[in-house]
Design a protein around this motif. Sequence first.
Motif, mmCIF file in Angstrom:
data_model
loop_
_atom_site.group_PDB
_atom_site.id
_atom_site.type_symbol
_atom_site.label_atom_id
_atom_site.label_comp_id
_atom_site.label_asym_id
_atom_site.label_seq_id
_atom_site.Cartn_x
_atom_site.Cartn_y
_atom_site.Cartn_z
ATOM 1 N N ARG A 320 16.231 -6.198 -6.296
ATOM 2 C CA ARG A 320 17.587 -6.750 -6.253
ATOM 3 C C ARG A 320 17.548 -8.224 -6.645
ATOM 4 N N PRO A 321 18.694 -8.781 -7.050
ATOM 5 C CA PRO A 321 18.711 -10.198 -7.437
ATOM 6 C C PRO A 321 18.288 -11.087 -6.278
ATOM 7 N N PRO A 322 17.694 -12.237 -6.577
ATOM 8 C CA PRO A 322 17.374 -13.191 -5.510
ATOM 9 C C PRO A 322 18.649 -13.694 -4.855
ATOM 10 N N PRO A 323 18.541 -14.253 -3.641
ATOM 11 C CA PRO A 323 19.744 -14.690 -2.918
ATOM 12 C C PRO A 323 20.650 -15.631 -3.711
ATOM 13 N N ASP A 324 20.060 -16.472 -4.530
ATOM 14 C CA ASP A 324 20.860 -17.437 -5.290
ATOM 15 C C ASP A 324 20.993 -17.044 -6.762
ATOM 16 N N GLY A 325 20.714 -15.753 -7.073
ATOM 17 C CA GLY A 325 20.783 -15.319 -8.461
ATOM 18 C C GLY A 325 21.793 -14.215 -8.668
ATOM 19 N N ASP A 326 21.735 -13.587 -9.847
ATOM 20 C CA ASP A 326 22.624 -12.470 -10.137
ATOM 21 C C ASP A 326 21.851 -11.410 -10.899
ATOM 22 N N SER A 327 22.512 -10.337 -11.258
ATOM 23 C CA SER A 327 21.828 -9.205 -11.885
ATOM 24 C C SER A 327 21.216 -9.565 -13.230
ATOM 25 N N GLY A 328 21.688 -10.634 -13.837
ATOM 26 C CA GLY A 328 21.102 -11.056 -15.107
ATOM 27 C C GLY A 328 19.676 -11.556 -14.960
ATOM 28 N N ASP A 329 19.258 -11.867 -13.709
ATOM 29 C CA ASP A 329 17.894 -12.329 -13.468
ATOM 30 C C ASP A 329 16.904 -11.186 -13.312
ATOM 31 N N LEU A 330 17.409 -9.959 -13.233
ATOM 32 C CA LEU A 330 16.538 -8.824 -12.978
ATOM 33 C C LEU A 330 15.769 -8.408 -14.230
ATOM 34 N N PRO A 331 14.597 -7.772 -14.032
ATOM 35 C CA PRO A 331 13.849 -7.268 -15.194
ATOM 36 C C PRO A 331 14.639 -6.179 -15.915
ATOM 37 N N ALA A 332 14.425 -6.111 -17.216
ATOM 38 C CA ALA A 332 15.169 -5.166 -18.047
ATOM 39 C C ALA A 332 14.559 -3.774 -17.992
ATOM 40 N N LEU A 333 15.318 -2.797 -18.413
ATOM 41 C CA LEU A 333 14.854 -1.423 -18.498
ATOM 42 C C LEU A 333 13.593 -1.368 -19.367
ATOM 43 N N GLY A 334 12.552 -0.732 -18.857
ATOM 44 C CA GLY A 334 11.290 -0.621 -19.584
ATOM 45 C C GLY A 334 10.328 -1.766 -19.365
ATOM 46 N N GLU A 335 10.763 -2.810 -18.696
ATOM 47 C CA GLU A 335 9.911 -3.977 -18.485
ATOM 48 C C GLU A 335 8.884 -3.716 -17.386
ATOM 49 N N THR A 336 7.724 -4.380 -17.500
ATOM 50 C CA THR A 336 6.682 -4.283 -16.492
ATOM 51 C C THR A 336 7.004 -5.178 -15.298
ATOM 52 N N VAL A 337 6.761 -4.646 -14.097
ATOM 53 C CA VAL A 337 6.882 -5.433 -12.866
ATOM 54 C C VAL A 337 5.563 -5.293 -12.105
ATOM 55 N N TRP A 338 4.963 -6.438 -11.759
ATOM 56 C CA TRP A 338 3.698 -6.453 -11.032
ATOM 57 C C TRP A 338 3.948 -6.662 -9.547
ATOM 58 N N LEU A 339 3.281 -5.854 -8.716
ATOM 59 C CA LEU A 339 3.399 -5.967 -7.272
ATOM 60 C C LEU A 339 2.072 -6.424 -6.676
ATOM 61 N N VAL A 340 2.131 -7.384 -5.758
ATOM 62 C CA VAL A 340 0.971 -7.720 -4.925
ATOM 63 C C VAL A 340 1.137 -6.931 -3.632
ATOM 64 N N PRO A 341 0.260 -5.967 -3.348
ATOM 65 C CA PRO A 341 0.455 -5.121 -2.159
ATOM 66 C C PRO A 341 0.494 -5.936 -0.876
ATOM 67 N N GLY A 342 1.287 -5.439 0.083
ATOM 68 C CA GLY A 342 1.305 -6.081 1.383
ATOM 69 C C GLY A 342 -0.021 -5.944 2.109
ATOM 70 N N HIS A 343 -0.713 -4.820 1.930
ATOM 71 C CA HIS A 343 -1.988 -4.556 2.599
ATOM 72 C C HIS A 343 -2.895 -3.841 1.607
ATOM 73 N N CYS A 344 -4.007 -4.473 1.257
ATOM 74 C CA CYS A 344 -4.843 -3.919 0.195
ATOM 75 C C CYS A 344 -5.580 -2.645 0.610
ATOM 76 N N ASP A 345 -6.114 -2.577 1.844
ATOM 77 C CA ASP A 345 -6.967 -1.449 2.213
ATOM 78 C C ASP A 345 -6.282 -0.089 2.045
ATOM 79 N N PRO A 346 -5.128 0.151 2.704
ATOM 80 C CA PRO A 346 -4.498 1.464 2.531
ATOM 81 C C PRO A 346 -3.894 1.661 1.150
ATOM 82 N N THR A 347 -3.599 0.573 0.442
ATOM 83 C CA THR A 347 -3.126 0.708 -0.940
ATOM 84 C C THR A 347 -4.231 1.280 -1.809
ATOM 85 N N VAL A 348 -5.433 0.737 -1.676
ATOM 86 C CA VAL A 348 -6.576 1.236 -2.444
ATOM 87 C C VAL A 348 -6.788 2.721 -2.172
ATOM 88 N N ASN A 349 -6.602 3.138 -0.939
ATOM 89 C CA ASN A 349 -6.857 4.526 -0.562
ATOM 90 C C ASN A 349 -5.868 5.508 -1.178
#
Length: 379
Positions: A320-349
């Motif tokens: 969703r848009p950041p608190p001070d932003g709008d939908s124009g700030d969001l990634p476009a259809l087909g764009e890559t989004v990278w996530l840093v997992p909240g917890h690496c151990d169970p993510t790896v599993n």
Amino acid sequence: MRIAAIARGEPVESIDTPALVVDLDAMERNLAAMAAFARAHRVRLRPHAKMHKCATIARLQMAAGAVGVCVQKTSEAEALADAGIDDLYLSNEVIDEAKLARVAALAQRVRLAIAVDSQLGVERHAAAIARSGATIDVFVEVDVGQGRCGIAPAAAGELAQQVVAHAPPEGRLRFAGLHAYHGSAQHLRGVAEREAAAHHAAAQARAAQAAIGALGIACPLVTGAGTGTFAFDVASGVWGELQAGSYLFMDRDYADNDVAPSAPRFEHALFVKSRVISRGAAHAVIDAGHKSHAIDSGPPLLWHCAGTWASGGDEHGIVRPPPDGDSGDLPALGETVWLVPGHCDPTVNLHDRYVGVRGGLASGVVEAVWPIEARGCVA
């Protein structure tokens, strides 16, 4: 299960999503920083492989100076031993006799240590190891603050004495020292909070050492510590071996901690690559849901992406848009989004492989694909 093939030299963009990706440059800097810290403070490093579950990464850690690795499950130890890792500490209690037979068999082919916190555990280990003809190192686990496994410090001497009663040449158990790990202290956010918890843990470990020494038994080593407290644990002078593991990948939860002045700074090195598969008027939908990353320690961090993450279920995430932003700030259809997992151990599993990338996430190339041999090893 079909998994998209990926070849060395292919661009990052070609990695199918969702995928577990390691920024090799960042990981290697983390690896070197922790190894240098351990050398400078003259302590042993035995990283926790329950975090990465990968023999290739364990070999990299040992090549950088680690004496071996820790695991939490018998099956993890077996999987890494099968892949050639020959110095393992099963830093958990095993009480089931069928599992103890597996532990004894494993001790015949690798250097193996294990934790105990009960008289029954010692006796069952002694019997199983005697039948195998192997020898195993035994650490007495002391509860230094977490309230999980471990005995009270005052009881450590009696249990150590029981281990020593099964020492060679008559027995097959070697008393190796104390296991003292304060897991809940690792995620206290403030430096002062973590330092206070570490001081309490050190006092408990010293009390256990005293109880052992009072019976005329030498305590060769205290092993423990984690990514959140290792700098304080080393400063105490109590711990001779560090078990920190998450420093290598540095998930979002650990990165939320304030960093102690004496500790190295670690970088995010583990990511889940996802792609925008749908766009609403005020949100974007990515193809990485709960089956791709764990949220037990909170949500993932959106890496260099405007917006906030929200759960979309098993297969989807919502941006969703950041608190001070709008939908124009969001990634476009087909764009890559990278996530840093909240917890690496169970993510790896949740994944079968790592895709190792050199040269950064934006324009790097695939350098390696590593199997996660101990994925699903929970017994």
